[in-house]
Design a protein around this motif. Structure first.
Motif, PDB file in Angstrom:
ATOM      1  N   ILE A  31      27.592  62.288  49.362  1.00  0.00           N
ATOM      2  CA  ILE A  31      29.040  62.105  49.755  1.00  0.00           C
ATOM      3  C   ILE A  31      30.051  62.112  48.822  1.00  0.00           C
ATOM      4  O   ILE A  31      29.742  62.044  47.673  1.00  0.00           O
ATOM      5  N   TYR A  32      30.912  62.903  49.227  1.00  0.00           N
ATOM      6  CA  TYR A  32      32.176  63.603  48.252  1.00  0.00           C
ATOM      7  C   TYR A  32      33.363  62.785  48.770  1.00  0.00           C
ATOM      8  O   TYR A  32      33.826  62.712  49.735  1.00  0.00           O
ATOM      9  N   ASP A  95      25.188  59.471  46.299  1.00  0.00           N
ATOM     10  CA  ASP A  95      24.027  59.854  46.993  1.00  0.00           C
ATOM     11  C   ASP A  95      24.024  58.724  48.355  1.00  0.00           C
ATOM     12  O   ASP A  95      23.309  59.188  49.373  1.00  0.00           O
ATOM     13  N   LYS A  96      24.835  57.684  48.231  1.00  0.00           N
ATOM     14  CA  LYS A  96      24.923  56.578  49.199  1.00  0.00           C
ATOM     15  C   LYS A  96      26.212  56.154  49.627  1.00  0.00           C
ATOM     16  O   LYS A  96      27.057  56.116  48.553  1.00  0.00           O
ATOM     17  N   PHE A  97      26.472  55.566  50.665  1.00  0.00           N
ATOM     18  CA  PHE A  97      27.860  54.928  51.113  1.00  0.00           C
ATOM     19  C   PHE A  97      28.079  53.957  50.405  1.00  0.00           C
ATOM     20  O   PHE A  97      29.006  53.631  50.085  1.00  0.00           O
ATOM     21  N   GLU A  98      26.979  53.228  49.946  1.00  0.00           N
ATOM     22  CA  GLU A  98      27.120  51.853  49.414  1.00  0.00           C
ATOM     23  C   GLU A  98      27.808  52.174  47.861  1.00  0.00           C
ATOM     24  O   GLU A  98      28.680  51.430  47.632  1.00  0.00           O
ATOM     25  N   ASP A  99      27.238  53.187  47.303  1.00  0.00           N
ATOM     26  CA  ASP A  99      27.744  53.598  45.919  1.00  0.00           C
ATOM     27  C   ASP A  99      29.203  54.109  46.034  1.00  0.00           C
ATOM     28  O   ASP A  99      30.108  53.930  45.254  1.00  0.00           O
ATOM     29  N   ALA A 100      29.617  54.872  47.231  1.00  0.00           N
ATOM     30  CA  ALA A 100      30.898  55.464  47.367  1.00  0.00           C
ATOM     31  C   ALA A 100      31.918  54.241  47.568  1.00  0.00           C
ATOM     32  O   ALA A 100      33.096  54.526  47.237  1.00  0.00           O
ATOM     33  N   GLU A 101      31.294  53.294  48.199  1.00  0.00           N
ATOM     34  CA  GLU A 101      32.449  52.114  48.490  1.00  0.00           C
ATOM     35  C   GLU A 101      32.576  51.102  47.257  1.00  0.00           C
ATOM     36  O   GLU A 101      33.240  50.018  47.338  1.00  0.00           O
ATOM     37  N   ARG A 102      31.876  51.291  46.064  1.00  0.00           N
ATOM     38  CA  ARG A 102      31.872  50.259  45.104  1.00  0.00           C
ATOM     39  C   ARG A 102      33.116  50.482  44.384  1.00  0.00           C
ATOM     40  O   ARG A 102      33.789  51.666  44.376  1.00  0.00           O
ATOM     41  N   ASP A 103      33.710  49.330  43.794  1.00  0.00           N
ATOM     42  CA  ASP A 103      34.995  49.220  43.313  1.00  0.00           C
ATOM     43  C   ASP A 103      34.760  49.764  41.519  1.00  0.00           C
ATOM     44  O   ASP A 103      34.109  49.113  40.880  1.00  0.00           O
ATOM     45  N   GLY A 133      43.399  61.055  50.140  1.00  0.00           N
ATOM     46  CA  GLY A 133      42.214  61.015  49.578  1.00  0.00           C
ATOM     47  C   GLY A 133      41.128  61.470  51.005  1.00  0.00           C
ATOM     48  O   GLY A 133      41.437  61.199  51.985  1.00  0.00           O
ATOM     49  N   GLU A 134      39.882  62.016  50.641  1.00  0.00           N
ATOM     50  CA  GLU A 134      39.365  62.414  51.890  1.00  0.00           C
ATOM     51  C   GLU A 134      37.915  62.200  51.529  1.00  0.00           C
ATOM     52  O   GLU A 134      37.430  61.962  50.280  1.00  0.00           O
ATOM     53  N   LEU A 135      36.968  61.591  52.610  1.00  0.00           N
ATOM     54  CA  LEU A 135      35.669  61.292  52.218  1.00  0.00           C
ATOM     55  C   LEU A 135      34.804  62.239  53.039  1.00  0.00           C
ATOM     56  O   LEU A 135      34.904  62.360  54.302  1.00  0.00           O
ATOM     57  N   TRP A 136      34.100  63.182  52.402  1.00  0.00           N
ATOM     58  CA  TRP A 136      33.299  64.104  53.115  1.00  0.00           C
ATOM     59  C   TRP A 136      31.799  63.743  52.959  1.00  0.00           C
ATOM     60  O   TRP A 136      31.528  63.277  51.873  1.00  0.00           O
TER      61      TRP A 136
END
Length: 142
Positions: A31-32, A95-103, A133-136
């Motif tokens: 996830i970028y 690597d995971k959406f959960e990590d991308a959504e962490r504050d 901001g973009e999430l790829w």
């Protein structure tokens, strides 16, 4: 001798292909988060200082903890001119959406206990304007 060399090469090719296919199957998607920043003229160094001195160590800690895969900061060179939409781009890889959504502010007091979090937030926002901001995320690959 040539026949055995050819057999070894074919075996290595097949085994290597199977191995790489197995690796491709188990790797989670990446996830970028790509952020495009606009900095006021003459404020490049102030923005870079915020990124390098405050945020880079936080991202290093996130990577060490396995919460982030990679981080990069890019300066835009072209297009040039007064109408350029953004000057810098940051890329956060997970690597995971959960990590991308962490504050990321959660780890800030652990990495920089000497800094006031409100000051950091204010100076971060003052140093640049987030244009977009973009999430790829990867959905397929070969």
């Amino acid at each position: 001798m040539r026949k055995s060399t050819l057999l070894v090469a074919v075996f290595a090719f097949i085994f290597g292909g199977v191995l790489s296919a197995a690796v491709l199957e188990v790797q989670p998607p990446k996830i970028y988060i790509v952020d495009f920043m606009k900095v006021e003229p003459g404020q490049d160094e102030a923005y870079l200082q915020v990124e390098r001195e405050w945020w880079k160590p936080v991202h290093e800690d996130r990577i060490r903890r396995g919460q982030m895969h990679a981080w990069a900061l890019y300066r835009v060179r072209y297009p040039d001119g007064t109408q350029r939409d953004y000057d810098f781009v940051t890329v956060n890889v997970f690597d995971k959406f959960e990590d991308a959504e962490r504050d990321p502010f959660e780890l800030f007091p652990l990495v920089h206990p000497e800094l006031d979090i409100e000051r950091v937030e204010q100076e971060t926002l003052a140093s640049r304007r987030l244009v977009r901001g973009e999430l790829w995320y990867q959905i397929d690959r070969l």
